[in-house]
Each structure stands twice: as C-alpha cells, then as structure tokens.
Design an enzyme around this catalytic site. Structure first.
Site, PDB file in Angstrom:
ATOM      1  N   SER A  49     -30.631 -34.491  -0.273  1.00 55.72           N
ATOM      2  CA  SER A  49     -30.020 -33.464   0.563  1.00 55.72           C
ATOM      3  C   SER A  49     -30.413 -32.071   0.051  1.00 55.72           C
ATOM      4  CB  SER A  49     -28.503 -33.681   0.605  1.00 55.72           C
ATOM      5  OG  SER A  49     -27.918 -33.002   1.687  1.00 55.72           O
ATOM      6  N   ASP A  73     -28.240 -40.736   9.871  1.00 56.39           N
ATOM      7  CA  ASP A  73     -27.757 -39.560   9.140  1.00 56.39           C
ATOM      8  C   ASP A  73     -27.419 -38.452  10.132  1.00 56.39           C
ATOM      9  OD1 ASP A  73     -27.342 -37.398   7.440  1.00 56.39           O
ATOM     10  OD2 ASP A  73     -29.142 -37.767   6.241  1.00 56.39           O
ATOM     11  N   HIS A  76     -26.516 -40.901   5.589  1.00 53.18           N
ATOM     12  CA  HIS A  76     -26.931 -39.817   4.696  1.00 53.18           C
ATOM     13  C   HIS A  76     -27.020 -40.265   3.238  1.00 53.18           C
ATOM     14  CE1 HIS A  76     -27.625 -35.666   3.610  1.00 53.18           C
ATOM     15  NE2 HIS A  76     -26.576 -35.654   2.798  1.00 53.18           N
TER      16      HIS A  76
END
Length: 273
Positions: A118, A206, A237
């Site tokens: 991320s 995600d 995610h």
C-alpha cells in the site's frame, strides 16, 4: 503458521538518527547458506511489525512463508506506532526508517530486497532511488495521488447522500493532521526512471487500491524490461481470499496469504540471484 524448524527469529532494532529506535524481528531462513533478505515496509497508519489489521497479520504470514522458501526477512514496528509525534512528512512516516531497515538488513545479507504494501509500495520507487537494492516488490501500490485514492475509497464506503460532506471533512482532517498525504509523490515517474527489477502485485477485490491503479502501473511500465505484473482476482487489499464485494468487515476474519502470492514473490527474488 509457525516458523519452520530450520529458521530462526531474532530481535533487533532499526535506528534512524539518535532519537528513533524501532523494535524489529529478523527471520533468518535455514534453507540456504546465504539467503537473500526482504525488508517489509508498511501501509499507512500506526502499524506494528506484522502489519496487523484486525484479525490478520500479512507481514507475519509472508515472513513465515518466505522462510520456507529460503528467504529471510526483516519487519519492524512503524514509527507512527512508536513515535507518532515525530511524523510530519513521508520521509518521517516511511522513507527514512525504511532506509535504516535496509542498512540493518545488509548486516544479515548482501542481497536485500524491499517489499512494500500500500503506502509502502507507493513509496518503494522513491526509497530505491536513495539506496542500492536487488529489487522491489510492490503490493497494492497506489499509482495515483493519495487524495484521489482516498476520495475513491470514501465513495465506495459511504452512502451517496452523505459522501460529499464526509469527503470534505476527511480531507480537512488530513490537511490539519497529515498534510503529507495530500502532496503528489510522482511514484510512477520515479519507477520509470529505475533500472532494477520490480514485481507489481494487485488483488482484484481490493477497494482501497484498485485495479485502476494496477492498470496505470502496467501501462506506464509496459516497456520496462525488468518489471513483472501479477494480479489475483479473488484477493482483497491484504491479499487474502474472499468472495463478492470486499468490505472492511472481512478483515475481522482470520486468513492466510495464499501460497500463489508467496510463490510469485519467492520466484521473483530467486530469479535475481
């Protein structure tokens, strides 16, 4: 999953300057006489070394699974969890400590890779410009400015009739508390300038970083000779499997990162040796 019998885990400390000391864990794989090592760099927020999100700990999963494939790892408590008062820039939140972790990793192995998730994945290209790495793995990396990504997340989660006011409130809070989240990072352009190997991975379910970002990465780097792409339609995610529309509530269900993800990471790393 437990640590494999031929691996050992030791405690150490990632130090940035004289003030920042972040506890860390180093897993040393026993499957190789000179195993490569992966430094794991977190997403946004106050995260521990395992990147614990509710009932799941993806970095712990990865460290155990990679050890079984002959790859060591280093994971550390993020500064936002230990010294939140010192964070006002992306350097403070992520980049400087990642560089310190890479320096520490070199005391365990000459072959150092960075795995970012991320926010950590978004900043991986910038980190790579400031040090020497064998390669970077980018899991769920935003290709767009975070302000746009956050706006899309809120549109996904919030009913339409209240979305606009909540968006404005959220952006105002970021301006006051974390203004660095709203500053462009130019991560795609930075990645285009790199010559080192890259593996870009994305979960199809995600909602926090979407396939739109993955497609932007793929389009921007399609001519790069050392970039690999991997997407997994059933994963969210955290790279955990599920069905139907993804939601924050599913993070409360314990899961394990599938072997196909770790296998792809391990294959990428060993192919650079």
């Amino acid at each position: 999953m437990p640590l494999s019998p031929d691996a050992v885990e030791v405690d150490d400390t990632v130090r940035t300057g004289t003030e920042i000391a972040l506890p860390c864990s180093v897993v040393i794989s026993g499957r190789s006489t000179s195993p490569p090592i992966v430094v794991m760099v977190h997403g946004s927020g106050a995260l521990d070394r395992n990147e614990t999100v509710m009932a799941n700990a993806p970095f712990l999963d990865l460290s155990r699974q990679l050890a079984e494939q002959g790859i060591s790892s280093l994971r550390y408590d993020k500064r936002t969890a230990v010294y939140p008062e010192t964070v006002s820039t992306m350097d403070d939140e992520t980049i400087l400590d990642a560089l310190s972790a890479i320096s520490l990793a070199r005391t365990y192995s000459n072959n150092v890779f960075l795995l970012g998730h991320s926010l950590g994945a978004m900043l991986a290209p910038e980190i790579a410009t400031r040090t020497n790495l064998q390669g970077i793995i980018m899991m769920a990396a935003p290709a767009r400015d975070l302000s746009e990504v956050i706006d899309e997340q809120l549109s996904y989660l919030v009913p339409a009739d209240s979305a606009e006011s909540i968006k404005q409130t959220t952006i105002e809070q970021l301006r006051q508390q974390s203004p660095h989240y709203l500053q462009p990072q130019h991560q795609v352009e930075t990645a285009q300038s790199l010559s080192l190997p890259m593996l870009i991975m994305q979960g199809g379910r995600d909602y926090q970083v979407t396939m739109r970002d993955f497609d932007l990465w793929r389009d921007a780097l399609k001519e790069h000779p050392r970039v690999l792409f991997a997407d997994y339609p059933a994963l969210n995610h955290l790279f955990l499997p599920g069905e139907g529309k993804s939601s924050p509530q599913e993070y409360a269900t314990p899961g394990t990162i599938p072997a196909e993800v770790t296998d792809a990471i391990a294959k990428f790393i060993t192919s650079q040796q």
